[in-house]
Design a protein around this motif. Structure first.
Motif: not given
Length: 411
Positions: A5-13
């Motif tokens: 999800t976009p939120g998971r991508v942001r947290l990963a980054l």
């Protein structure tokens, strides 16, 4: 890689950037605490001559930089086939242990060795994290992915380094390094929780990765980073005595000077990533020119507080803007050796770190004053431009196309 999800991508980054934050803190906090390190670890030399003791303490900066130089190609070449998250976690554990050792060991020699050991994972972390971020960002945004990972390092210079420097001035430099170790431990947890599993490169071998060094353009790109960034580190390594001895400000304003540098680095990093995705070589030349102007302004006006902070900001912005361009250039010219290319950029930058700190220490110890490293930096900046011109000219003579991405012509 799993669908995110976009939120998971942001947290990963953000997790990857947090590692960069810790690296920025562990690498740069010594600059603001150099007089404290010299006074504590070299008390006899400091009592006899603070200038000579501070110049010798600068070897702690050089030792860290040399650790990056050694560790980046070694770890990258031997571990490219390993799953990337597993490798990141291993590197973060090593950072934590090495930084704790730096805080606890008793003598200058042992701390020097610990700084070298703590630096070994530096380049490999940024290299692997850059590849993970590039995949998370998607095609056409590689330099911006690199910039996001590097943003942790630049934000560290706005928040982490000044605050940890202040902590070190109040509670002692050893407490400052224990605080940095806590950041690495937190990053370990964040990467474990949020960064998705990514396979390594199953076809990678040490021979193939090291094959990048057969390409002249790789060596030229490395030289641009090493020589050009030496100019930045010649100034950065000795910010603290410039603030107190040249400008005549209280040492409590050293963190403010570091904030000015860090703000410049943060803004310059994102600007450099944006421009590098459009034209790598042009962005290098633009920012090298601005970097030279910033160094000159600093050297001529550092005795005044207002211009000191202005030109520290400018030096941070223009030097940091070069980093995504150099990183992307290396990835463009390295062919299949992408893991190594992403890591050895940090070897190059830390050769610059070591070179700048060493040359700056030499001119200070020679009695030329704390501004002399800025003139050294200007010379190194000019040499970096010459190497960049050679790289650009020779690249255009033999154009090729990178098979995997939207890249500039290869040699």
């Amino acid at each position: 890689m799993e669908t995110l999800t976009p939120g998971r991508v942001r947290l990963a980054l953000l997790s990857l950037a947090l590692g960069g934050f810790g690296i920025g803190a562990t690498e740069f906090v010594a600059m603001g605490l150099l007089p404290d390190l010299a006074a504590d670890l070299l008390p006899q030399q400091y009592d006899a001559s603070p200038e000579h003791a501070i110049a010798q303490a600068g070897l702690l900066i050089s030792a860290y930089a040399l650790g990056v130089v050694v560790g980046a190609p070694t770890i990258a070449a031997t571990s490219a086939r390993f799953p990337r998250r597993t490798l990141l976690l291993t590197l973060l554990a090593a950072f934590t242990v090495g930084t704790i050792a730096s805080a606890l060991l008793p003598s200058f020699g042992w701390v020097l060795a610990a700084r070298f050991a703590a630096a070994l994972p530096h380049g490999a972390y940024f290299g692997i994290a850059s590849l993970v971020a590039a995949e998370l960002m998607g095609p056409g945004k590689r330099a911006q992915g690199v910039a996001l990972v590097l943003s942790g390092l630049t934000v560290a210079n706005v928040i982490g380094v000044p605050s940890i420097t202040l902590l070190g001035q109040v509670a002692g430099w050893r407490i400052a390094y224990l605080a940095v170790a806590a950041i690495f431990a937190l990053t370990f947890v964040a990467v474990l929780a949020f960064v998705p599993w990514q396979a390594g490169d199953p076809g990678a071998t040490m021979k193939r990765e090291l094959g990048a060094f057969r390409r002249p353009q790789v060596w030229l790109a490395l030289a641009v980073g090493a020589i050009g960034f030496g100019g930045f580190f010649a100034v950065y390594s000795y910010v603290s005595p410039v603030v107190t001895e040249v400008t005549g400000l209280d040492k409590t304003l050293v963190p403010v000077a570091l904030i000015a540098l860090g703000l410049g680095m943060t803004i310059g990093n994102f600007a450099g990533g944006w421009l590098a995705d459009r034209d790598v070589l042009r962005s290098m030349f633009v920012f090298f020119a601005l970097f030279a102007v910033s160094l000159l302004g600093f050297a001529l006006t550092a005795q005044w507080a207002a211009t000191l902070f202005v030109f520290l900001f400018a030096i941070g912005a223009t030097a940091s803007a070069l980093s995504p361009a150099v990183q992307t250039r290396l990835m463009d010219v390295a062919g299949d050796s992408q893991t190594l290319a992403a890591a050895v950029n940090h070897s190059a930058l830390n050769i610059g770190n070591s070179l700048g700190a060493w040359l700056g220490g030499i001119v200070i110890a020679a009695g030329w004053g704390y501004i002399a490293p800025a003139w050294v930096g200007l010379v190194l900046c000019g040499l970096g431009v010459i190497v960049a011109v050679i790289s650009a000219v020779s690249s255009r003579r033999v154009p090729h196309t990178h098979p995997a991405t939207d890249s500039i012509p290869l040699p």
